[in-house]
Design a protein around this motif. Structure first.
Motif, PDB file in Angstrom:
ATOM      1  N   LYS A  41       0.829  -1.216   0.000  1.00 55.43           N
ATOM      2  CA  LYS A  41       0.000   0.000   0.000  1.00 55.43           C
ATOM      3  C   LYS A  41       0.864   1.267   0.000  1.00 55.43           C
ATOM      4  CE  LYS A  41      -2.088  -1.243   3.831  1.00 55.43           C
ATOM      5  NZ  LYS A  41      -1.290  -2.471   4.089  1.00 55.43           N
ATOM      6  N   THR A  42       1.842   1.310   0.909  1.00 54.48           N
ATOM      7  CA  THR A  42       2.723   2.480   0.967  1.00 54.48           C
ATOM      8  C   THR A  42       3.537   2.583  -0.321  1.00 54.48           C
ATOM      9  OG1 THR A  42       2.822   2.391   3.381  1.00 54.48           O
ATOM     10  CG2 THR A  42       4.620   3.542   2.284  1.00 54.48           C
ATOM     11  N   THR A  43       3.992   1.452  -0.817  1.00 58.23           N
ATOM     12  CA  THR A  43       4.742   1.435  -2.083  1.00 58.23           C
ATOM     13  C   THR A  43       3.872   2.005  -3.213  1.00 58.23           C
ATOM     14  OG1 THR A  43       5.869  -0.555  -1.300  1.00 58.23           O
ATOM     15  CG2 THR A  43       6.059  -0.046  -3.651  1.00 58.23           C
TER      16      THR A  43
HETATM   17  N1  LIG Z   1      12.532   0.479   2.125  1.00 56.08           N
HETATM   18  C1  LIG Z   1      12.290  -0.781   1.791  1.00 56.08           C
HETATM   19  N2  LIG Z   1      13.297  -1.599   1.383  1.00 56.08           N
HETATM   20  C2  LIG Z   1      13.076  -2.877   1.019  1.00 56.08           C
HETATM   21  N3  LIG Z   1      11.858  -3.452   1.017  1.00 56.08           N
HETATM   22  C3  LIG Z   1      10.814  -2.701   1.409  1.00 56.08           C
HETATM   23  C4  LIG Z   1      10.981  -1.339   1.824  1.00 56.08           C
HETATM   24  N4  LIG Z   1       9.766  -0.848   2.151  1.00 56.08           N
HETATM   25  C5  LIG Z   1       8.897  -1.850   1.979  1.00 56.08           C
HETATM   26  N5  LIG Z   1       9.513  -2.971   1.517  1.00 56.08           N
HETATM   27  C6  LIG Z   1       8.873  -4.257   1.192  1.00 56.08           C
HETATM   28  O1  LIG Z   1       7.879  -4.037   0.202  1.00 56.08           O
HETATM   29  C7  LIG Z   1       6.701  -4.754   0.490  1.00 56.08           C
HETATM   30  C8  LIG Z   1       5.507  -3.807   0.573  1.00 56.08           C
HETATM   31  O2  LIG Z   1       5.703  -2.915   1.644  1.00 56.08           O
HETATM   32  P1  LIG Z   1       4.737  -1.695   1.935  1.00 56.08           P
HETATM   33  O3  LIG Z   1       5.400  -0.838   2.953  1.00 56.08           O
HETATM   34  O4  LIG Z   1       4.340  -1.075   0.663  1.00 56.08           O
HETATM   35  O5  LIG Z   1       3.465  -2.450   2.582  1.00 56.08           O
HETATM   36  P2  LIG Z   1       2.153  -1.853   3.245  1.00 56.08           P
HETATM   37  O6  LIG Z   1       0.984  -2.484   2.569  1.00 56.08           O
HETATM   38  O7  LIG Z   1       2.219  -0.381   3.267  1.00 56.08           O
HETATM   39  O8  LIG Z   1       2.237  -2.441   4.741  1.00 56.08           O
HETATM   40  P3  LIG Z   1       1.718  -1.828   6.140  1.00 56.08           P
HETATM   41  O9  LIG Z   1       0.283  -2.161   6.247  1.00 56.08           O
HETATM   42  O10 LIG Z   1       2.531  -2.558   7.148  1.00 56.08           O
HETATM   43  O11 LIG Z   1       1.997  -0.369   6.136  1.00 56.08           O
HETATM   44  C9  LIG Z   1       6.979  -5.534   1.772  1.00 56.08           C
HETATM   45  O12 LIG Z   1       7.324  -6.842   1.418  1.00 56.08           O
HETATM   46  C10 LIG Z   1       8.152  -4.810   2.392  1.00 56.08           C
HETATM   47  O13 LIG Z   1       8.965  -5.694   3.099  1.00 56.08           O
END
Ligand SMILES: Nc1ncnc2c1ncn2[C@@H]1O[C@H](COP(=O)(O)OP(=O)(O)OP(=O)(O)O)[C@@H](O)[C@H]1O
Ligand SMILES: [Mg+2]
Length: 225
Positions: A41-43
């Motif tokens: 999601k954050t990505t």
């Molecule tokens: N800075 C980073 N370096 C390497 N891998 C990352 C980084 N940030 C996120 N990831 C990986 O990318 C994937 C997606 O992460 P993301 O942060 O987008 O998830 P999210 O849905 O926002 O999770 P949450 O609900 O915990 O916020 C995960 O597998 C995470 O480990």
């Protein structure tokens, strides 16, 4: 907001964080993004803003390819409230100063705040229920109060696109609904776009036009209401 077959991976990581994401979201809408921890999601949000660039596929923010040079100026038309952006107690900027920071990208260095900007600061502070905290240091506020201030800062600049990553995680349940309504009203009035990431989908779902469900880096479903 348009993503076409978008793949993103972090440097040093072999595994893509989002895979083959294709999404077309209307210029004026509220899109709720949901999914479990690590879903991407954050990505997705940072890819939409052009802070992360896809290694495959194309992203258009307000009609501009995020790979183009002009994306930095397009970003000035946007607001982003990152996830978990709390300030430690020693940060002494006042709430008013923090909200006013939302105006700086449109101003020259040291350019004073105008009367109409003062009025806009007071207006968003009231919308977010932080009008009594304006002179307090941001670091001394509770987590939920800080989140309200960051949403106020996002709104004060009248953005064309808003990206909010878990903006309510520390806000109490009742206030989540109220803040969600404030966002909806802004989007309707300004004709803006908003992407809201939220684990607790309940307050955002009623004000959303589209719900994007992510899991393990892929779009599992897109539901239009
Ligand atoms: N800075 C980073 N370096 C390497 N891998 C990352 C980084 N940030 C996120 N990831 C990986 O990318 C994937 C997606 O992460 P993301 O942060 O987008 O998830 P999210 O849905 O926002 O999770 P949450 O609900 O915990 O916020 C995960 O597998 C995470 O480990
Ligand atoms: Mg996240």
């Amino acid at each position: 907001m348009k993503l076409t077959k978008v793949w993103v991976r972090y440097s040093g990581s072999g595994k893509p964080a989002i895979k083959d994401v294709t999404l077309t979201l209307p210029k004026r809408c509220v899109a709720l993004v949901t999914g479990p921890n690590g879903a991407g999601k954050t990505t997705l949000v940072e890819t939409c803003l052009g802070l992360l660039k896809p290694y495959r596929g194309m992203v258009e923010l307000l009609g501009v390819n995020t790979r183009s040079k002009s994306i930095a100026s397009v970003r000035k038309l946007c607001s982003y409230v990152p996830q978990d952006f709390m300030k430690p107690p020693h940060v002494t900027y006042s709430v008013k100063q923090v909200i006013a920071m939302g105006l700086t990208s449109a101003k020259a260095v040291f350019e004073p705040i105008t009367e109409s900007e003062e009025a806009r600061i007071a207006e968003v502070a009231e919308l977010l229920g932080v009008e009594d905290l304006l002179d307090k240091p941001i670091g001394k506020l509770s987590g939920g109060q800080q989140q309200r201030v960051f949403v106020a800062r996002a709104l004060v600049r009248n953005p064309q696109a808003l990206f909010l990553d878990e903006p309510f995680s520390s806000v109490d349940a009742d206030s989540r609904y109220r803040i969600a309504e404030v966002l909806r009203e802004y989007v309707d009035k300004a004709g803006a776009f908003a992407m809201v990431v939220s684990h607790d989908t309940r307050p955002v779902e009623p004000i959303s036009d589209v719900i994007v469900e992510l899991d393990n880096g892929v779009v599992k479903g897109v539901r239009e209401k």
